[in-house]
Design an enzyme around this catalytic site. Structure first.
Site, mmCIF file in Angstrom:
data_model
loop_
_atom_site.group_PDB
_atom_site.id
_atom_site.type_symbol
_atom_site.label_atom_id
_atom_site.label_comp_id
_atom_site.label_asym_id
_atom_site.label_seq_id
_atom_site.Cartn_x
_atom_site.Cartn_y
_atom_site.Cartn_z
ATOM 1 N N CYS A 177 -26.309 27.746 -50.484
ATOM 2 C CA CYS A 177 -27.284 26.981 -50.453
ATOM 3 C C CYS A 177 -28.199 27.241 -49.319
ATOM 4 O O CYS A 177 -28.404 26.058 -47.950
ATOM 5 C CB CYS A 177 -27.378 25.042 -50.490
ATOM 6 S SG CYS A 177 -26.040 25.316 -52.000
ATOM 7 N N ALA A 178 -29.192 28.108 -48.785
ATOM 8 C CA ALA A 178 -29.035 28.461 -48.033
ATOM 9 C C ALA A 178 -30.733 28.005 -47.031
ATOM 10 O O ALA A 178 -30.987 27.804 -45.685
ATOM 11 C CB ALA A 178 -29.190 30.036 -47.400
ATOM 12 N N PRO A 207 -34.335 26.110 -45.689
ATOM 13 C CA PRO A 207 -35.256 27.150 -45.882
ATOM 14 C C PRO A 207 -35.022 28.070 -45.138
ATOM 15 O O PRO A 207 -35.940 28.499 -44.659
ATOM 16 C CB PRO A 207 -35.862 25.932 -45.550
ATOM 17 C CG PRO A 207 -35.222 24.532 -44.668
ATOM 18 C CD PRO A 207 -34.673 24.670 -45.381
ATOM 19 N N LYS A 211 -30.299 28.335 -40.486
ATOM 20 C CA LYS A 211 -28.514 27.981 -40.453
ATOM 21 C C LYS A 211 -28.425 29.795 -40.617
ATOM 22 O O LYS A 211 -27.703 30.633 -39.675
ATOM 23 C CB LYS A 211 -27.827 27.440 -41.188
ATOM 24 C CG LYS A 211 -28.327 25.259 -40.588
ATOM 25 C CD LYS A 211 -27.003 25.361 -41.222
ATOM 26 C CE LYS A 211 -27.411 23.826 -41.011
ATOM 27 N NZ LYS A 211 -28.585 22.976 -41.520
ATOM 28 N N ASP A 232 -29.406 31.163 -52.385
ATOM 29 C CA ASP A 232 -29.832 29.649 -52.897
ATOM 30 C C ASP A 232 -30.002 29.796 -54.227
ATOM 31 O O ASP A 232 -31.066 30.826 -54.718
ATOM 32 C CB ASP A 232 -31.138 29.541 -52.346
ATOM 33 C CG ASP A 232 -31.442 27.988 -51.680
ATOM 34 O OD1 ASP A 232 -31.059 27.334 -50.800
ATOM 35 O OD2 ASP A 232 -31.825 28.083 -53.106
ATOM 36 N N ASP A 281 -23.681 24.967 -46.428
ATOM 37 C CA ASP A 281 -24.922 24.023 -46.412
ATOM 38 C C ASP A 281 -24.608 22.974 -47.345
ATOM 39 O O ASP A 281 -26.268 23.327 -47.831
ATOM 40 C CB ASP A 281 -25.729 24.338 -45.189
ATOM 41 C CG ASP A 281 -27.027 22.998 -45.054
ATOM 42 O OD1 ASP A 281 -26.286 21.682 -45.394
ATOM 43 O OD2 ASP A 281 -27.903 23.463 -44.596
ATOM 44 N N CYS A 324 -25.964 16.746 -44.357
ATOM 45 C CA CYS A 324 -26.706 15.932 -43.747
ATOM 46 C C CYS A 324 -26.833 14.143 -43.280
ATOM 47 O O CYS A 324 -27.341 14.322 -44.249
ATOM 48 C CB CYS A 324 -28.044 16.361 -43.579
ATOM 49 S SG CYS A 324 -29.026 16.664 -44.418
#
Length: 449
Positions: free
Chosen positions: A259-260, A262, A265, A280, A324, A377
Site C-alpha cells: 500500500c505504498a 503516494p 515511506k 499498490d 502502511d 494513521c
C-alpha cells in the site's frame, strides 16, 4: 458543472475563490467526496485552473477552516437563525459557513466577508431569495459571534460525538480533549529531507524537529519552495516519517512497501539504500508515486496489484515488510479535516478486516529473521493495538521487537508500555501552537523467528 460557476475576468476579486470553496464544501458535506479528490488529480474541480496562486491558497484555507470548525459553526448559526439553516439551497448554507468562518477565524474584513457571501447566493438561482437572510445573519455574526463561540470552546463540538466518545474511552477524557484542541489549529508544513535538516530548516524559515523532520509555517505552492524541484525533500508529517525508520539499517536489504502510494515511506527506504518493491492497487496513485520518486532521483520496483493478494516474487522472502494499511485516517484530521465528517463508526470494522488480511500476507512475504513494521494513521485501537494482539495470537512465529525511546528522538511519551509507537495530535508541544502537534499514528515492529 456549468461554465458560469467559474471565474470570469470582470468578476469581483475573491468571489471565484469563494464560489469554488462553496462547490467543494458541497462535495464533502452533501456528496461525500474527499478534499483530496476535489483538489488534485482527474476529479479536481475544473475551476481551480482559473485561480491565481493567492486565490487558490485562500480557497484551500477557507474550506479547511470551515471543516475544522464545522461543529462550532453549526451551533453558532443555529443560534443566529430563527428557523435554522435553509435546506433547499445548499449554496445559502455554504455562503453562511464561508462568511462566518472569515469573520471569526480569518484575517478578512467583516464587510468583505458579508458582501462576498451575499454575492455568492445572489449568483445562484435557488439561493438568491436568501440574500437578505445571509446579509442579516452575517452582520449579526460580526457583532455577536465571538462571544457565542467563546461560550462553547470547552465543548469540543468540532469532533463528531461518536469519535470523541471513542477517544475518551481509549485515551482518557483529559487526553482526548487535548487531542481535540490540537486538531483545531491549522497545521504546519512538515518535510523529510535527504540530508542536512538544519540547513533546510534555515532555508525554509522553519526549525529542525528532534525526529529529523523539518517544520515550517511557509504557505503557498509547495512546488515553488527552494529544494522542491531539485528533489531535496518531500512533504511528510513528522509522525508519518517514523515507521520506516524502525527497520534500522536497510542498506542493501530487500524491503517491500505494501500500500505504498503516494510514496513517502518508499522514498525514505530507497534513500536509506534499500532495494524497495512498492506495491499498490491504484494505477493513478502508483503514477503519483512514480512521479515523486523521479523528482527525488530515487528508484523502486513497482507492482500494481492488490497487496492482500500479491504472491510475492521468486527468490524467497523479503528482509523487511512495511504495511502502511488503509484505515479510517482519524489521526490525520488536523491535516485532512474532511475525514471527521466523512467517516462513520461502522467503517472501522470493514477496514480492520482488510488490515488483518494485509498482515497475514505480510507474514507470508517475510523471510525468517526478517522485520515487519505495521502502521496506520488511525487513532482507533481496533486498527492498531488490537490488530497486533490478534496477529501475535494467530502467528506463533512472530514476536514483538519493542521500540525504544532512543529510536524516536527520546520521545518517551510516544512509546507505549508494550513497546509500540503511538503518536497523538497533542504530542510534540510548542510555545507557538502552529508549530506543535503530530498526526496520530500507530506502529508496531515484529520479527519472524
Amino acid at each position: 458543472m456549468p461554465a458560469s460557476r467559474f471565474a470570469v475576468p470582470s468578476e469581483v476579486p475573491g468571489l471565484a475563490a469563494r464560489r469554488i470553496a462553496a462547490d467543494i464544501l458541497d462535495g464533502v458535506l452533501h456528496k461525500h467526496r474527499t478534499l483530496d479528490d476535489q483538489l488534485d488529480g482527474a476529479g479536481a474541480h475544473p475551476g481551480l485552473k482559473t485561480l491565481a496562486d493567492r486565490d487558490r491558497a485562500l480557497m484551500r484555507r477557507l474550506v479547511a477552516t470551515i471543516l475544522r470548525r464545522l461543529g462550532s459553526l453549526g451551533h453558532l448559526l443555529s443560534r443566529l437563525l430563527d428557523r435554522g439553516i435553509p435546506t433547499d439551497a445548499p449554496r445559502a448554507q455554504s455562503a453562511l459557513l464561508i462568511g462566518a468562518a472569515q469573520i471569526l477565524w480569518m484575517d478578512v474584513p467583516d464587510h468583505a466577508a458579508v458582501d462576498l457571501s451575499v454575492r455568492l447566493v445572489q449568483s445562484d438561482r435557488r439561493a438568491a431569495k436568501y440574500a437578505g437572510l445571509v446579509n442579516a445573519v452575517l452582520r449579526r455574526c460580526a457583532r455577536e459571534g465571538q462571544p457565542l463561540i467563546d461560550e462553547i470552546k470547552s465543548q469540543n463540538l468540532d469532533i463528531p460525538p461518536w469519535l470523541l466518545a471513542r477517544w475518551i474511552a481509549a485515551y482518557g477524557e483529559t487526553t482526548a480533549r487535548e487531542m481535540a484542541l490540537a486538531i483545531g489549529h491549522e497545521p504546519s508544513l512538515d518535510i523529510t529531507v535527504k540530508s542536512d535538516a538544519a540547513q533546510w530548516a534555515s532555508r525554509l524559515h522553519g526549525e529542525a524537529l528532534p525526529t529529523g523532520s523539518v517544520r515550517t509555517l511557509l504557505q503557498g505552492s509547495v512546488t515553488m519552495l527552494p529544494g522542491f524541484t531539485d528533489g531535496q525533500w518531500w512533504v511528510q508529517d513528522a509522525a508519518a516519517a517514523l515507521p520506516a525508520r524502525l527497520f534500522g539499517d536497510v542498506a542493501g536489504k530487500a524491503i517491500v512497501d505494501l500500500c505504498a502510494a503516494p510514496g513517502g515511506k518508499t522514498a525514505q527506504l530507497a534513500q536509506a539504500g534499500a532495494h524497495v518493491t512498492a506495491v499498490d492497487r491504484s494505477p493513478a496513485r502508483m503514477a503519483r508515486l512514480r512521479d515523486n520518486l523521479a523528482r527525488l532521483s530515487l528508484h523502486a520496483d513497482e507492482v500494481v496489484t492488490d497487496a492482500a493478494e500479491w504472491p510475492g516474487q521468486s527468490g524467497g522472502g523479503f528482509d523487511g515488510v512495511l504495511v502502511d494499511a488503509p484505515c479510517t485516517s482519524t489521526g490525520t484530521i488536523r491535516r485532512h479535516p474532511d475525514v471527521a465528517w466523512l467517516r462513520q463508526e461502522n467503517d472501522i470494522i470493514a477496514l480492520a478486516t482488510l488490515q488483518k488480511r494485509l498482515l497475514q500476507r505480510a507474514v507470508a512475504l517475510l523471510k525468517r529473521g526478517g522485520t515487519l513494521v505495521y502502521c496506520t494513521c488511525s487513532l482507533e485501537p481496533e486498527e492498531g493495538e488490537q490488530a497486533i494482539v490478534s496477529l501475535l495470537a494467530a502467528e506463533p512465529d512472530m514476536r514483538r521487537m519493542p521500540i525504544e525511546a532512543g529510536e524516536v528522538a527520546g520521545l518517551e511519551e510516544i512509546v507505549t508500555a508494550d513497546g509500540d509507537l503511538r503518536t497523538l495530535p497533542c504530542h510534540l508541544p510548542h510555545a507557538d501552537p502552529r508549530l506543535a502537534g503530530l498526526d496520530g499514528f500507530y506502529a508496531a515492529r515484529l520479527v519472524k523467528s
